[in-house]
Design a protein around this motif. Sequence first.
Motif, PDB file in Angstrom:
ATOM      1  N   GLY A 744      12.857  31.075  14.301  1.00 34.45           N
ATOM      2  CA  GLY A 744      13.321  30.673  15.283  1.00 34.45           C
ATOM      3  C   GLY A 744      12.730  30.744  16.553  1.00 34.45           C
ATOM      4  O   GLY A 744      13.806  31.029  17.351  1.00 34.45           O
ATOM      5  N   ILE A 745      11.981  31.103  16.601  1.00 30.48           N
ATOM      6  CA  ILE A 745      11.240  31.467  18.258  1.00 30.48           C
ATOM      7  C   ILE A 745      11.019  29.962  19.193  1.00 30.48           C
ATOM      8  O   ILE A 745       9.855  30.091  18.173  1.00 30.48           O
ATOM      9  N   ALA A 746      11.344  30.438  20.442  1.00 25.84           N
ATOM     10  CA  ALA A 746      11.536  29.029  20.950  1.00 25.84           C
ATOM     11  C   ALA A 746       9.325  28.594  21.347  1.00 25.84           C
ATOM     12  O   ALA A 746       9.383  27.958  21.849  1.00 25.84           O
ATOM     13  N   GLU A 747       8.885  29.857  21.854  1.00 19.63           N
ATOM     14  CA  GLU A 747       7.599  30.149  22.034  1.00 19.63           C
ATOM     15  C   GLU A 747       6.856  30.845  21.790  1.00 19.63           C
ATOM     16  O   GLU A 747       7.652  32.371  21.637  1.00 19.63           O
ATOM     17  N   LEU A 748       5.998  30.173  21.479  1.00 17.45           N
ATOM     18  CA  LEU A 748       4.397  31.523  21.182  1.00 17.45           C
ATOM     19  C   LEU A 748       4.150  32.166  21.864  1.00 17.45           C
ATOM     20  O   LEU A 748       3.348  31.222  22.768  1.00 17.45           O
ATOM     21  N   ASP A 749       4.117  33.438  22.364  1.00 22.08           N
ATOM     22  CA  ASP A 749       3.584  33.699  23.261  1.00 22.08           C
ATOM     23  C   ASP A 749       1.464  33.882  22.940  1.00 22.08           C
ATOM     24  O   ASP A 749       1.035  34.037  21.900  1.00 22.08           O
ATOM     25  N   GLN A 750       0.478  32.992  23.984  1.00 19.66           N
ATOM     26  CA  GLN A 750      -0.613  32.557  22.956  1.00 19.66           C
ATOM     27  C   GLN A 750      -1.412  34.224  23.055  1.00 19.66           C
ATOM     28  O   GLN A 750      -2.669  34.386  22.454  1.00 19.66           O
ATOM     29  N   LYS A 751      -1.043  35.574  23.608  1.00 21.10           N
ATOM     30  CA  LYS A 751      -1.599  36.376  23.341  1.00 21.10           C
ATOM     31  C   LYS A 751      -1.864  37.284  22.042  1.00 21.10           C
ATOM     32  O   LYS A 751      -2.635  37.933  21.508  1.00 21.10           O
ATOM     33  N   ILE A 752      -0.829  36.495  21.110  1.00 24.13           N
ATOM     34  CA  ILE A 752      -0.187  36.263  19.950  1.00 24.13           C
ATOM     35  C   ILE A 752      -1.509  36.080  18.646  1.00 24.13           C
ATOM     36  O   ILE A 752      -1.384  34.598  19.141  1.00 24.13           O
ATOM     37  N   LYS A 753      -2.441  36.844  17.781  1.00 20.44           N
ATOM     38  CA  LYS A 753      -3.461  36.273  17.381  1.00 20.44           C
ATOM     39  C   LYS A 753      -3.316  36.194  15.546  1.00 20.44           C
ATOM     40  O   LYS A 753      -3.770  35.939  15.163  1.00 20.44           O
ATOM     41  N   SER A 754      -1.777  37.419  15.712  1.00 20.87           N
ATOM     42  CA  SER A 754      -2.406  37.399  14.015  1.00 20.87           C
ATOM     43  C   SER A 754      -0.298  37.576  13.883  1.00 20.87           C
ATOM     44  O   SER A 754       0.362  37.999  14.772  1.00 20.87           O
ATOM     45  N   VAL A 755      -0.724  37.430  12.374  1.00 21.35           N
ATOM     46  CA  VAL A 755       0.878  37.842  12.000  1.00 21.35           C
ATOM     47  C   VAL A 755       1.243  39.014  11.803  1.00 21.35           C
ATOM     48  O   VAL A 755       3.094  39.212  12.303  1.00 21.35           O
ATOM     49  N   LYS A 756       0.679  39.918  12.501  1.00 18.81           N
ATOM     50  CA  LYS A 756       1.144  41.550  12.313  1.00 18.81           C
ATOM     51  C   LYS A 756       1.946  41.396  13.821  1.00 18.81           C
ATOM     52  O   LYS A 756       2.431  41.898  13.999  1.00 18.81           O
ATOM     53  N   ASP A 757       1.053  41.042  14.946  1.00 19.86           N
ATOM     54  CA  ASP A 757       1.202  41.078  16.199  1.00 19.86           C
ATOM     55  C   ASP A 757       2.591  40.155  16.671  1.00 19.86           C
ATOM     56  O   ASP A 757       3.629  40.391  17.299  1.00 19.86           O
ATOM     57  N   LEU A 758       3.080  38.995  15.834  1.00 24.37           N
ATOM     58  CA  LEU A 758       3.581  38.328  16.024  1.00 24.37           C
ATOM     59  C   LEU A 758       5.063  39.027  15.423  1.00 24.37           C
ATOM     60  O   LEU A 758       6.245  39.258  16.664  1.00 24.37           O
ATOM     61  N   LEU A 759       5.113  40.076  14.357  1.00 31.37           N
ATOM     62  CA  LEU A 759       6.229  41.434  13.845  1.00 31.37           C
ATOM     63  C   LEU A 759       6.073  41.926  14.706  1.00 31.37           C
ATOM     64  O   LEU A 759       7.660  42.227  15.204  1.00 31.37           O
ATOM     65  N   GLN A 760       4.838  42.615  15.792  1.00 36.23           N
ATOM     66  CA  GLN A 760       5.354  43.524  15.759  1.00 36.23           C
ATOM     67  C   GLN A 760       6.107  42.859  16.841  1.00 36.23           C
ATOM     68  O   GLN A 760       6.650  43.767  18.510  1.00 36.23           O
ATOM     69  N   ALA A 761       5.335  41.854  18.346  1.00 38.18           N
ATOM     70  CA  ALA A 761       6.561  41.310  19.192  1.00 38.18           C
ATOM     71  C   ALA A 761       7.876  40.663  19.372  1.00 38.18           C
ATOM     72  O   ALA A 761       8.615  40.882  20.190  1.00 38.18           O
ATOM     73  N   HIS A 762       8.117  40.101  17.834  1.00 39.16           N
ATOM     74  CA  HIS A 762       9.639  40.084  17.947  1.00 39.16           C
ATOM     75  C   HIS A 762      10.749  40.289  16.771  1.00 39.16           C
ATOM     76  O   HIS A 762      11.596  39.934  16.972  1.00 39.16           O
ATOM     77  N   LEU A 763       9.822  40.778  15.834  1.00 38.64           N
ATOM     78  CA  LEU A 763      10.826  42.271  14.896  1.00 38.64           C
ATOM     79  C   LEU A 763      11.596  42.302  15.338  1.00 38.64           C
ATOM     80  O   LEU A 763      12.959  42.746  14.939  1.00 38.64           O
ATOM     81  N   PRO A 764      11.818  43.699  16.456  1.00 37.74           N
ATOM     82  CA  PRO A 764      12.774  44.666  17.422  1.00 37.74           C
ATOM     83  C   PRO A 764      13.975  43.306  17.808  1.00 37.74           C
ATOM     84  O   PRO A 764      14.915  43.916  17.619  1.00 37.74           O
ATOM     85  N   SER A 765      13.254  42.145  18.471  1.00 31.85           N
ATOM     86  CA  SER A 765      14.952  41.596  19.026  1.00 31.85           C
ATOM     87  C   SER A 765      15.266  40.640  17.682  1.00 31.85           C
ATOM     88  O   SER A 765      16.378  40.652  18.181  1.00 31.85           O
ATOM     89  N   MET A 766      15.595  40.859  16.868  1.00 28.25           N
ATOM     90  CA  MET A 766      16.088  40.017  15.689  1.00 28.25           C
ATOM     91  C   MET A 766      17.573  41.456  14.700  1.00 28.25           C
ATOM     92  O   MET A 766      16.472  42.156  14.479  1.00 28.25           O
ATOM     93  N   THR A 767      17.989  41.200  15.562  1.00 25.26           N
ATOM     94  CA  THR A 767      19.435  41.680  15.899  1.00 25.26           C
ATOM     95  C   THR A 767      20.182  41.776  13.524  1.00 25.26           C
ATOM     96  O   THR A 767      20.739  42.724  14.255  1.00 25.26           O
ATOM     97  N   THR A 768      20.215  40.796  13.115  1.00 27.00           N
ATOM     98  CA  THR A 768      20.887  40.807  12.228  1.00 27.00           C
ATOM     99  C   THR A 768      19.749  40.747  11.276  1.00 27.00           C
ATOM    100  O   THR A 768      18.762  40.157  11.177  1.00 27.00           O
ATOM    101  N   PRO A 769      20.853  41.396  10.413  1.00 34.47           N
ATOM    102  CA  PRO A 769      19.660  40.503   9.014  1.00 34.47           C
ATOM    103  C   PRO A 769      19.345  39.765   8.641  1.00 34.47           C
ATOM    104  O   PRO A 769      18.321  39.693   7.491  1.00 34.47           O
ATOM    105  N   ASP A 770      20.295  38.975   8.414  1.00 34.00           N
ATOM    106  CA  ASP A 770      19.584  37.050   8.312  1.00 34.00           C
ATOM    107  C   ASP A 770      18.221  37.388   9.495  1.00 34.00           C
ATOM    108  O   ASP A 770      17.557  36.633   8.789  1.00 34.00           O
ATOM    109  N   GLN A 771      18.694  36.971  10.814  1.00 37.89           N
ATOM    110  CA  GLN A 771      17.284  37.130  11.340  1.00 37.89           C
ATOM    111  C   GLN A 771      16.005  37.912  10.712  1.00 37.89           C
ATOM    112  O   GLN A 771      15.153  37.306  10.816  1.00 37.89           O
ATOM    113  N   ARG A 772      16.244  38.764  10.568  1.00 35.02           N
ATOM    114  CA  ARG A 772      15.128  40.003  10.006  1.00 35.02           C
ATOM    115  C   ARG A 772      14.976  39.453   8.692  1.00 35.02           C
ATOM    116  O   ARG A 772      13.386  39.208   8.720  1.00 35.02           O
ATOM    117  N   ASN A 773      15.455  39.095   7.998  1.00 36.40           N
ATOM    118  CA  ASN A 773      14.732  39.016   6.550  1.00 36.40           C
ATOM    119  C   ASN A 773      13.903  37.207   6.594  1.00 36.40           C
ATOM    120  O   ASN A 773      13.551  37.022   5.833  1.00 36.40           O
TER     121      ASN A 773
END
Length: 842
Positions: A744-773
Motif C-alpha cells: 500500500g505504498i503509494a509512491e516509491l522513493d527513487q533513492k530506495i535501491k534494495s528491500v532493506k532500504d524500503l523496510l527502513q524507510a516505511h516500516l516505522p510508518s506502519m502503525t498497526t500489526p496488520d500493516q506491519r505484517n
Amino acid sequence: MRKEQILAFATLACTAPAAGMAAVSGIEIIGDVRFTIITAQLIRIEQKKDGGFVDEPSLFAVNRSARFKGYKVTSDNGTLIIDTGVIRLTYKSDGKPLSAENLQAQIRKGDSTCQWKPDMPNTGNLGGTERTLDGWNGSQALSPGLISRDGWFLLDDSTRHLFTADWVKQRDHAGTDWYLFGYGDDYKAALKSLTTIGGAVPMPRKYALGTWYSRYWPYTSDEYRKIVAEYSEHNFPLDVMVMDMDWHKDGWTGWSWNRKLLPDAEDLLKWFHEQGLAVTLNVHPADGVGPHEDMYADFMRAMGEDPASGETITYDAGNKQYLDTLFKYTHEPLEKEGVDFWWLDWQQYPDTRSIAGLTNLRWLNNYYYKHTSEGGKRGLSFSRWAGWGDHRHPIHFSGDSYTDWKMLAAEVPFTSAAGNVGCFFWSHDIGGHMGNRNEESYTRWCQFGATTAALRSHSTRNEALDRRPWTYPKWAEDSMRISFHLRSELFPYIYSSAAQSCRESIPLNRAMYMQYPNDEKAYKNAQQYFFGDNLLAAPIAMPGLGADKVGWQAVWFPDGVWYNWFTSEQHKGGQEILAAATINEFPIYARGGVPIPMQPYSERMATAALSALVIRCYPGESGKYTLYEDDGLTEAYKTGKCATTELSYSKKGAEITVKIAATKGTFEGQLKEREYIIELPGTARAASATIDGKPAQTEYDAQTHTNRVKIASRTIKKGCVIVVKAENADFNQIRLESIAKRAGIAELDQKIKSVKDLLQAHLPSMTTPDQRNALLAACGIGLVAKNETPYLFPDKTSNFLFAPADIVDCGFTQPSIIEAPNADITISGQKITLDVVRLQGP
C-alpha cells in the motif's frame, strides 16, 4: 546387498538365452499361476486352482491385449524368474497360495533397488482420491493411490466385476488377480502403465474445461436468461449452464419439466445454444419413473407393465432392459430437445439390486459415458469418483464441500493427489457448496479454480451463497473478474495441456513430486502444483490483511527461472520463499524461456475461434511448446483429426527469437489463417524488431514491462520468425515496485535501491500489526505454520521462519523451523517480533 541385487539385474539382462530359458510371449504360466507382462513396470499375477484364468476385461483392466515382450525369463527346477529390466520377479512353484514364501520381486529405483513381497505394507503411499468430498471440512486421509515412495504398488483386482459383450457380470469363481506396479522413482511410467492396462484417459469435451454457473435454486426461464445476460454485462465468461434439481417436477428424482418454473423449457434450451452455451441437467435417478411423470405410460408399456397399475418399477441399474428402457424414455427425448450431458448426482443406496457388489456409481458412470458418446461425440460423465478404472469417464464432480478456508486449503492437494489414480479432471464446487458466506474465501477459491480442470461456481439453496460475482462487494467482483479473464486468456494453453495429460498419462494438476521425485522438497509443499508443464500455482488459503487483503503462501521453485504472472518478478530455482499477494493476484509463475499460447479474452473461451494467437514468453534461454487443437466435441481426434503448432523461444544476449512453425494436421472447423501477438514481459523497451527479416513495430507497456509485436492475419500453413532486440527489465526494480504495491505504498522513493532500504524507510510508518505484517510478508518475511505432508494429512505442522539473508540481519537463505509461536528478527538493528500465521486461516 544393493550391489548384489543390481548385479543380478545386469547379469540376467546381458546373458544369452541359456538352458531352461523360455520363449518370450508376454505370458508365463507355471503350475496354477499365470504371469502377464504388461509393461516393464507392470506384471499381472493370477492364481486359479482350477486353471480358469480370466481373459475377459474387468471394470478396471480393459486392455487384455497389452503385452511387453522386452523381458527375459528363466525357468529351472520349479523356479521362474522374470526380468523386465525394471522388475525382477521370482516365483517358486509349490502349489501353495501366493505368499512371501514363494513370491518376491526386486524393483529398480534409481541406482538402487527396492523389494516387494505379498502382504508387505505400502508405507510410502502418497494417496489417491475419494468418492466424494461430501462431509469434508478440511484435510482427511486418502485411499491409497498408485504412486508410492516405496517404488511399487499392488492393485488387487480379484473381485472386480467383468465386462461381457454388452453388459457386466460378477466373476464366476474366486481367485487371485493382482497387478504389481514396480516403477522405482519413475512415477510417470507408473501412470502410463495404469492407462496401458486400464485404458487411456479420454479428452473431455472442450467446453467442460471452461467456466460453469451452477446453483441449487428454483430459477425460472426468465431468470436463467437474465443470468446469462448479466455474465456479459459484467464482463465475465461462461461456457456451461447447469440446471439443478428444480428443472423437473417435485421430488428427489424427476424426468419431466417443471412447467411452473420453465413453461418454455424447450425454447430455453434452444436459446442457451444460440448463446453458445452447453447445458447439463442434474439427476438423482434412484426413485425410478413414477406415475406423475409425463412419459410414465410409455415407459411402463415398454417394460411390459400396465400403466393403469400406478406402480413404480424398482430402479435397477444392473438390469440391462430396465436401464436401456429408462434412458430411451427419460434421457433421449430431453437430449433431442437440447440437453448436452447429465450431472449424475447419485447419493442413494450404494449397490445395484440385481448384481451383487456392483455399485450404482460404478456402473452408471460407465453407462452415462458410453451413452453420451453415441454419434461420435466424446462421452461426458459428470459424476463422483467410482474407483479404479473410472479415469476413463471424465469429468468428475468432487461433491459438496464447505466454504471454510481449511476446505479450500485441503482441495489443493486433494486435486493433485487424484492424479495418482488417473483422475486428471476434477470439477469442484468453487466457493464451497455449503456453510457461511465467506466473500474473501470465494474470491481466493476462484483463483484456484482458474488453474484447475474447470471453473465451476456452485452453492446450495442458501440465498447468501449466490455465486454470481457481481452479487459480491466490488473488491471481490473485480478480483474474480481477473481470475475468470485469466482462465479465458490461458485457454489455448489449458486445452493443449489437457491433451498432453490424455496423450502422456500425466495429470493436469500435478503434484511437485510427479516432476521431481528425487527432490525432498517436492514432497513437502502440498499447496502448490504444476498446471501443465510450464505454470506453477500456489493458491492463497488464508484471510488477508489490510484493504488489499494481502495473503501469502510458501512456494518452492524447482530448477529453472520462474516469473510471477502478474508482476514479472523473477525467482531462480532451488529456493523456497514466502510469496505475498493482494486480493487481485495470487502466486502463479511461468517457466522462463517457454512460449505460453494464449488468446484474447473471450466470453465463450471454449468455443471462440482462435483467430488471434497470443504467445507470451518470459526471459530464459530456450524452450518449446506445442499448441494443440481439434474440434473440441467429437472423437475424431483419436483418428488423427487434430492439429499442432510448434512454438519455440531462444535468447542470445539481448536478441530474442520466437518461431511459429507451420501448423500440421487438420480437423473439422479449423481456421485457415490467424493473427499473432507476441508478448515479451520482463523486458526493457525494444531497440528493434523484425518479422521474417522485415522491420516491424513494437508496442511497449511500461507498467507491465512488456514488449508486444503484432503480426497480421496469415495462413496457418506457413510459419514465421520474430526477432526482437530487448534487454531484460530491471528485476530488482520490479521487485521493489511489487512490494510497494502490496504494502500500500503509494509512491516509491527513487533513492530506495534494495528491500532493506524500503523496510527502513516505511516500516516505522506502519502503525498497526496488520500493516506491519503485510509489509513484511510482501518482503518475504514471516513466521508460518506449514504442514509438510504430501496432502496435508496427517497434521505434521511446524513453524517456519522466512527471513531472507539479503534483508534480515543474520537471515537465512532457506526457511528454518522455529519451535516457539513467535520469533525475533532484526533489520538494520531494529528488533521485530513475528507471530506465527497459519496459512489456512481460522
